[in-house]
Scaffold this motif. Sequence first.
Motif, PDB file in Angstrom:
ATOM      1  N   LEU A  64      -2.715   6.733   8.074  1.00  0.00           N
ATOM      2  CA  LEU A  64      -2.359   7.199   9.464  1.00  0.00           C
ATOM      3  C   LEU A  64      -3.219   8.653   9.413  1.00  0.00           C
ATOM      4  O   LEU A  64      -3.265   9.309   8.653  1.00  0.00           O
ATOM      5  CB  LEU A  64      -1.077   7.609   9.911  1.00  0.00           C
ATOM      6  CG  LEU A  64      -0.147   6.113   9.770  1.00  0.00           C
ATOM      7  CD1 LEU A  64       1.278   6.300  10.219  1.00  0.00           C
ATOM      8  CD2 LEU A  64      -0.779   4.969  10.923  1.00  0.00           C
ATOM      9  N   TYR A  87       5.472   8.691  16.711  1.00  0.00           N
ATOM     10  CA  TYR A  87       6.528   8.884  15.737  1.00  0.00           C
ATOM     11  C   TYR A  87       7.438  10.164  16.251  1.00  0.00           C
ATOM     12  O   TYR A  87       6.873  10.938  16.873  1.00  0.00           O
ATOM     13  CB  TYR A  87       5.849   9.383  14.470  1.00  0.00           C
ATOM     14  CG  TYR A  87       5.707   7.967  13.361  1.00  0.00           C
ATOM     15  CD1 TYR A  87       4.535   7.503  13.482  1.00  0.00           C
ATOM     16  CD2 TYR A  87       6.455   7.634  12.375  1.00  0.00           C
ATOM     17  CE1 TYR A  87       3.808   6.519  12.949  1.00  0.00           C
ATOM     18  CE2 TYR A  87       6.066   6.414  11.554  1.00  0.00           C
ATOM     19  CZ  TYR A  87       4.854   5.963  11.866  1.00  0.00           C
ATOM     20  OH  TYR A  87       4.219   4.799  10.806  1.00  0.00           O
ATOM     21  N   TYR A 137      -0.063   5.100  17.469  1.00  0.00           N
ATOM     22  CA  TYR A 137       1.392   5.165  17.271  1.00  0.00           C
ATOM     23  C   TYR A 137       2.245   6.493  18.018  1.00  0.00           C
ATOM     24  O   TYR A 137       1.492   7.336  17.871  1.00  0.00           O
ATOM     25  CB  TYR A 137       1.764   5.404  15.754  1.00  0.00           C
ATOM     26  CG  TYR A 137       1.280   4.409  14.911  1.00  0.00           C
ATOM     27  CD1 TYR A 137      -0.230   4.353  14.418  1.00  0.00           C
ATOM     28  CD2 TYR A 137       1.647   3.067  14.371  1.00  0.00           C
ATOM     29  CE1 TYR A 137      -0.854   3.452  13.587  1.00  0.00           C
ATOM     30  CE2 TYR A 137       1.049   2.080  13.502  1.00  0.00           C
ATOM     31  CZ  TYR A 137      -0.408   2.373  13.060  1.00  0.00           C
ATOM     32  OH  TYR A 137      -0.790   1.669  12.187  1.00  0.00           O
ATOM     33  N   ILE A 157       9.184   5.782  13.313  1.00  0.00           N
ATOM     34  CA  ILE A 157       8.386   4.830  14.106  1.00  0.00           C
ATOM     35  C   ILE A 157       8.793   4.692  15.515  1.00  0.00           C
ATOM     36  O   ILE A 157      10.129   4.155  15.463  1.00  0.00           O
ATOM     37  CB  ILE A 157       7.486   3.635  13.508  1.00  0.00           C
ATOM     38  CG1 ILE A 157       6.915   3.057  14.547  1.00  0.00           C
ATOM     39  CG2 ILE A 157       8.889   2.773  13.226  1.00  0.00           C
ATOM     40  CD1 ILE A 157       5.310   3.778  14.804  1.00  0.00           C
ATOM     41  N   GLY A 209       2.436  -4.440   4.636  1.00  0.00           N
ATOM     42  CA  GLY A 209       1.164  -5.273   5.143  1.00  0.00           C
ATOM     43  C   GLY A 209       1.526  -5.916   6.544  1.00  0.00           C
ATOM     44  O   GLY A 209       2.578  -5.637   7.090  1.00  0.00           O
ATOM     45  N   GLY A 210       0.507  -6.579   6.778  1.00  0.00           N
ATOM     46  CA  GLY A 210       0.761  -7.225   8.442  1.00  0.00           C
ATOM     47  C   GLY A 210       0.726  -6.294   9.239  1.00  0.00           C
ATOM     48  O   GLY A 210      -0.091  -5.256   9.220  1.00  0.00           O
ATOM     49  N   ARG A 211       1.448  -6.477  10.330  1.00  0.00           N
ATOM     50  CA  ARG A 211       1.457  -5.452  11.393  1.00  0.00           C
ATOM     51  C   ARG A 211       2.741  -4.738  11.406  1.00  0.00           C
ATOM     52  O   ARG A 211       3.222  -3.915  12.403  1.00  0.00           O
ATOM     53  CB  ARG A 211       1.604  -6.444  12.737  1.00  0.00           C
ATOM     54  CG  ARG A 211       0.215  -6.966  13.174  1.00  0.00           C
ATOM     55  CD  ARG A 211       0.368  -7.581  14.548  1.00  0.00           C
ATOM     56  NE  ARG A 211      -0.825  -7.605  15.338  1.00  0.00           N
ATOM     57  CZ  ARG A 211      -1.092  -7.928  16.373  1.00  0.00           C
ATOM     58  NH1 ARG A 211      -0.040  -8.005  17.220  1.00  0.00           N
ATOM     59  NH2 ARG A 211      -2.099  -7.797  16.950  1.00  0.00           N
ATOM     60  N   ARG A 212       3.162  -4.432  10.104  1.00  0.00           N
ATOM     61  CA  ARG A 212       4.294  -3.556   9.958  1.00  0.00           C
ATOM     62  C   ARG A 212       3.733  -2.218   9.784  1.00  0.00           C
ATOM     63  O   ARG A 212       3.089  -1.803   9.237  1.00  0.00           O
ATOM     64  CB  ARG A 212       5.203  -3.861   8.695  1.00  0.00           C
ATOM     65  CG  ARG A 212       5.695  -5.315   8.556  1.00  0.00           C
ATOM     66  CD  ARG A 212       6.205  -5.781   7.305  1.00  0.00           C
ATOM     67  NE  ARG A 212       6.743  -7.164   7.237  1.00  0.00           N
ATOM     68  CZ  ARG A 212       6.053  -8.101   7.358  1.00  0.00           C
ATOM     69  NH1 ARG A 212       4.714  -8.037   7.253  1.00  0.00           N
ATOM     70  NH2 ARG A 212       6.726  -9.211   7.261  1.00  0.00           N
ATOM     71  N   ALA A 213       4.539  -1.476  10.711  1.00  0.00           N
ATOM     72  CA  ALA A 213       4.396   0.101  10.425  1.00  0.00           C
ATOM     73  C   ALA A 213       4.624   0.571   9.134  1.00  0.00           C
ATOM     74  O   ALA A 213       5.300   0.019   8.219  1.00  0.00           O
ATOM     75  CB  ALA A 213       5.087   0.826  11.553  1.00  0.00           C
ATOM     76  N   LEU A 214       4.028   1.636   8.971  1.00  0.00           N
ATOM     77  CA  LEU A 214       4.201   2.553   7.546  1.00  0.00           C
ATOM     78  C   LEU A 214       5.911   2.998   7.647  1.00  0.00           C
ATOM     79  O   LEU A 214       6.253   3.289   8.729  1.00  0.00           O
ATOM     80  CB  LEU A 214       3.298   3.682   7.365  1.00  0.00           C
ATOM     81  CG  LEU A 214       1.594   3.438   7.361  1.00  0.00           C
ATOM     82  CD1 LEU A 214       1.211   4.586   6.871  1.00  0.00           C
ATOM     83  CD2 LEU A 214       1.637   2.195   6.370  1.00  0.00           C
ATOM     84  N   SER A 260       0.637  -1.114  -0.066  1.00  0.00           N
ATOM     85  CA  SER A 260      -0.031  -0.116   0.028  1.00  0.00           C
ATOM     86  C   SER A 260       1.066   1.223  -0.039  1.00  0.00           C
ATOM     87  O   SER A 260       2.015   1.303   0.679  1.00  0.00           O
ATOM     88  CB  SER A 260      -0.925  -0.061   1.471  1.00  0.00           C
ATOM     89  OG  SER A 260      -1.834  -1.052   1.281  1.00  0.00           O
ATOM     90  N   ILE A 298       2.473  -3.549  20.077  1.00  0.00           N
ATOM     91  CA  ILE A 298       2.847  -4.594  18.954  1.00  0.00           C
ATOM     92  C   ILE A 298       4.213  -4.007  18.099  1.00  0.00           C
ATOM     93  O   ILE A 298       4.868  -4.791  17.357  1.00  0.00           O
ATOM     94  CB  ILE A 298       1.784  -4.637  17.824  1.00  0.00           C
ATOM     95  CG1 ILE A 298       1.331  -3.174  17.319  1.00  0.00           C
ATOM     96  CG2 ILE A 298       0.575  -5.403  18.356  1.00  0.00           C
ATOM     97  CD1 ILE A 298       0.264  -3.249  16.023  1.00  0.00           C
ATOM     98  N   ILE A 299       4.451  -2.789  18.168  1.00  0.00           N
ATOM     99  CA  ILE A 299       5.638  -2.357  17.685  1.00  0.00           C
ATOM    100  C   ILE A 299       6.463  -1.495  18.763  1.00  0.00           C
ATOM    101  O   ILE A 299       5.971  -0.730  19.271  1.00  0.00           O
ATOM    102  CB  ILE A 299       5.567  -1.585  16.394  1.00  0.00           C
ATOM    103  CG1 ILE A 299       4.855  -2.272  15.221  1.00  0.00           C
ATOM    104  CG2 ILE A 299       6.892  -0.827  15.966  1.00  0.00           C
ATOM    105  CD1 ILE A 299       4.474  -1.340  13.907  1.00  0.00           C
ATOM    106  N   THR A 359      -3.901  -2.083  11.711  1.00  0.00           N
ATOM    107  CA  THR A 359      -2.373  -2.031  11.735  1.00  0.00           C
ATOM    108  C   THR A 359      -1.886  -2.442  10.051  1.00  0.00           C
ATOM    109  O   THR A 359      -2.641  -3.281   9.610  1.00  0.00           O
ATOM    110  CB  THR A 359      -1.950  -3.005  12.547  1.00  0.00           C
ATOM    111  OG1 THR A 359      -2.175  -2.693  13.823  1.00  0.00           O
ATOM    112  CG2 THR A 359      -0.058  -2.650  12.639  1.00  0.00           C
ATOM    113  N   GLY A 360      -0.979  -1.700   9.626  1.00  0.00           N
ATOM    114  CA  GLY A 360      -0.618  -2.055   8.626  1.00  0.00           C
ATOM    115  C   GLY A 360      -0.983  -1.154   7.465  1.00  0.00           C
ATOM    116  O   GLY A 360      -0.601  -0.102   7.466  1.00  0.00           O
ATOM    117  N   GLY A 361      -1.798  -1.760   6.253  1.00  0.00           N
ATOM    118  CA  GLY A 361      -2.079  -0.602   5.179  1.00  0.00           C
ATOM    119  C   GLY A 361      -2.968   0.235   5.232  1.00  0.00           C
ATOM    120  O   GLY A 361      -3.425   0.986   4.263  1.00  0.00           O
ATOM    121  N   SER A 408       3.366   0.889   2.878  1.00  0.00           N
ATOM    122  CA  SER A 408       3.280  -0.378   4.072  1.00  0.00           C
ATOM    123  C   SER A 408       3.310  -1.712   3.335  1.00  0.00           C
ATOM    124  O   SER A 408       2.847  -1.873   2.272  1.00  0.00           O
ATOM    125  CB  SER A 408       1.902   0.059   4.125  1.00  0.00           C
ATOM    126  OG  SER A 408       1.593  -1.507   5.098  1.00  0.00           O
TER     127      SER A 408
END
Lengths: 113, 113
Positions: B102, B35, B33, B45, A96-101, A32, B55-56, B97-99, A94
Amino acid sequence: AQSVTQLDSHVSVSEGTPVLLRCNYSSSYSPSLFWYVQHPNKGLQLLLKYTSAATLVKGINGFEAEFKKSETSFHLTKPSAHMSDAAEYFCVVSGGGRRALTFGSGTRLQVQP
Amino acid sequence: DTAVSQTPKYLVTQMGNDKSIKCEQNLGHDTMYWYKQDSKKFLKIMFSYNNKELIINETVPNRFSPKSPDKAHLNLHINSLELGDSAVYFCASSQITGGSPLHFGNGTRLTVT
């Protein structure tokens, strides 16, 4: 892993001329992609987003971006710059998943009268 | 109505002090989040919470401790402030979370003297 590269740290255009802000991305997943704008002393505002629908994405304030998978690019354009467009622009990916942007390093757009 | 609000807007303090920044979102988002934006506008992040669960947690000194009393709030507490902590701190939220895009607060400019 995901990353994003904004190819120009600073772009200067004259009012009324086209704007091109370049962004290349890298992602292990179908990404994304977003463009955000930050005016001085303000938070970031979403301009537009790509989420695997149409490759040409229209955003607010006349901006649009085209997703080109073969070139791994997501360049931001506007046909005619306005003085109020002067700001910092961030390309964001992004994975995907739980990854931050992941944010690019930003491009400062200057608009000359 | 302010979607993501953070307080204070400006924070000036001396080295060694402890300070907190508060953040609240009224968008009904599950993920929040923190940042950090440095003097070169680079956004990194720090933390992410999903429905009060951390989670992060990026490589951040343990002097920084996030706290999420509920999914609409994410506060940031900083102990033993150092000169290098001077930056603008942005709170943000997203639907998932993810795509998801924000939504950012207007930032807290922290100056450590």
